[in-house]
Design an enzyme around this catalytic site. Structure first.
Site, PDB file in Angstrom:
ATOM      1  N   HIS A  13       0.860  -1.195   0.000  1.00  0.00           N
ATOM      2  CA  HIS A  13       0.000   0.000   0.000  1.00  0.00           C
ATOM      3  C   HIS A  13       0.888   1.234   0.000  1.00  0.00           C
ATOM      4  O   HIS A  13       1.965   1.229   0.580  1.00  0.00           O
ATOM      5  CB  HIS A  13      -0.887   0.006   1.261  1.00  0.00           C
TER       6      HIS A  13
ATOM      7  N   ASP B 232      -8.013  -5.109  -0.313  1.00  0.00           N
ATOM      8  CA  ASP B 232      -8.471  -5.956  -1.425  1.00  0.00           C
ATOM      9  C   ASP B 232      -8.127  -7.419  -1.263  1.00  0.00           C
ATOM     10  O   ASP B 232      -8.589  -8.257  -2.039  1.00  0.00           O
ATOM     11  CB  ASP B 232      -7.856  -5.429  -2.735  1.00  0.00           C
TER      12      ASP B 232
END
Ligand code: SDX
Length: 427
Positions: A306, A363
């Site tokens: 991320h 996700d």
């Protein structure tokens, strides 16, 4: 007196004020940098650049913490509802009972989508990716609601976004029904948001719809967890497009397109495709972990890493628990979930992932739940978009209400110096 930073250039010294924050990153205000020094900054990917000041969402990447208007995501996910989170993000405070009831009523009164929109939908082949269909339909809403949003009028702005909050779930459900060749359902105003979305997605005219409360609750929680995430790629796109005073629907349509990318919201689809590929390939996890680490291989562990989180994405932790609870209640032993858990364990004990601080993100587990809920893989990012809608609108509203100028970054030019045109016969 706020702190300052000094820079020296060409034998001169320049001083710039520090912009304070309530919590998290402070910034250097470089508004005068180019006038003073002729210099601009370069920060490809905006890894160190703040685009705005915002009051909506805060996330601490090092601690793995996320707050909507100051409320920790763990408390919101456990105690709130998606409709209440919409109100919180858009209005800045948790609603009182009467405020929430009015908000829900104002959304419901807009839940009928123009019949002509069905012509646009049906012009798509069933093979069309739902995110492309959704982006088109969202932009097409402008054609049926042509008035630009007068952001100086709170009422006009409110009417615009309650209209979008009402019609967007219908469009999301329609993209699903198109893919499966099923008749389109209308909103049912007697139902709350998640139950209404559920019936639009799954109700068939030939049979009574069986509603599993466990499933509806899981959908509502997933929508909450996706509702906003400060200046991510798609929210920044919505702000960028909106900064040109483009209408709300067209700005959100641009956000849908940005979210589609596999590095962003499209990762939830890419995770499932990756897990199924690993499963089909014999389940050799170390082989795929090694490929993800190799500089010579463009394979990446989808759902990992991320831009901001250098720790667990707090949403991934909650979603993993939602998955465990859901599968236990449904009595499902999902092999893909088992592979995902093993993959997470192997990766989190591997020096490459530890050193680069790569953890599961939002996700990594969400697609596993969507699939068990009977939602096809290509619809996963549509589910992400449905959750993110109130966050996008809140970001757009904040940008327009604050009167921010049109977003227009500068560049460092590294192309050809000036040269004269040469006629084609002389080239
Ligand atoms: C979302 O911004 C948001 O808030 C987004 C989001 C939201 O709610 O809006 O949180 C939603 O988009 C989550 C992210 C979903 N995307 C994925 O899961 C795709 C896989 N992840 C990577 O592509 C990557 O981690 C990104 C795109 C998420 C972040 O990329 P960055 O910040 O540009 O970091 P990078 O690509 O420069 O990686 C830094 C290093 C690199 O190695 P070096 O070149 O330094 O040697 O880490 C490596 C990368 O190769 N790396 C990975 C990796 N992610 C980063 N290596 C293997 N697998 C990965 N997944």
């Amino acid at each position: 007196m706020s702190d300052t930073v000094k820079i020296q250039y060409n034998g001169k010294e320049y001083e710039y004020p520090i912009v304070d924050s309530v919590i998290g990153d402070k910034g250097i205000n470089i508004n005068k940098l180019r006038d003073d020094t002729g210099l601009i900054t370069l920060d490809i990917g905006y890894k160190n650049t703040g685009a705005t000041k915002s009051k909506i969402t805060y996330l601490d990447g090092d601690l793995g913490q996320l707050y909507y208007r100051g409320y920790p995501i763990e408390q919101i996910a456990e105690k709130s509802t998606f409709t209440e989170v919409m109100y919180l993000l858009l209005e800045g405070e948790l609603p009182k009972k009467d405020q929430l009831l009015q908000f829900e009523a104002d959304i419901k009164k807009n839940s009928l989508v123009s019949e002509e929109m069905k012509q646009i939908l049906k012009s798509f082949p069933r093979s069309a990716h739902p995110m492309g269909v959704l982006s088109t339909l969202t932009s097409a809403l402008t054609a049926f609601n042509p008035h630009a949003v007068n952001v100086k009028s709170e009422r006009d702005l409110y009417n615009a976004y309650t209209m979008l909050l009402a019609k967007f779930p219908v469009l999301c459900a329609w993209t699903y029904r198109l893919k499966l060749g099923l008749p389109l359902n209308y909103s049912n105003n007697s139902l709350d948001y998640p139950h209404n979305f559920y019936q639009m997605m799954f109700r068939k005219p030939t049979e009574e719809l069986e509603v599993d409360e466990v499933v509806v609750n899981a959908i509502d929680k997933l929508l909450i967890l996706h509702a906003d995430h400060e200046q991510n790629c798609s929210a920044s796109t919505v702000r960028m497009v909106g900064s040109a005073h483009t209408g709300l629907f067209a700005s959100i349509s641009a956000g849908v397109s940005a979210l589609w990318g596999p590095l962003h919201g499209g990762a939830n689809q890419a995770v499932i495709e990756m897990l199924e590929m690993i499963q089909k390939d014999g389940g050799d996890l170390q082989k795929w972990i090694d490929k993800a680490k190799s500089k010579d291989d463009d394979f990446r562990l989808m759902g990992f890493g991320h831009r901001v989180y250098r720790n667990f994405d707090p949403r991934a932790k909650v979603i993993k628990k939602v998955a465990d609870d859901l599968f236990e209640k449904l009595g499902i032993q999902d092999e893909t979930l088992e592979i995902a858990k093993k993959l997470e364990e192997v990766a989190l004990n591997d020096p490459y992932f530890i050193e680069k601080k790569l953890y599961p993100n939002v996700d990594f587990y969400s697609g596993i739940i969507y699939r068990v809920l009977g939602i096809p893989t290509e619809m996963f990012t549509v589910m992400f978009a449905l959750g993110r809608l109130p966050g996008w609108i809140a970001q757009w509203k904040e940008m327009r209400m604050s009167g921010e100028p049109i977003n227009r970054p500068r560049q460092i030019y590294v192309g050809n110096p000036q040269r004269d045109y040469v006629h084609i016969n002389d080239r």
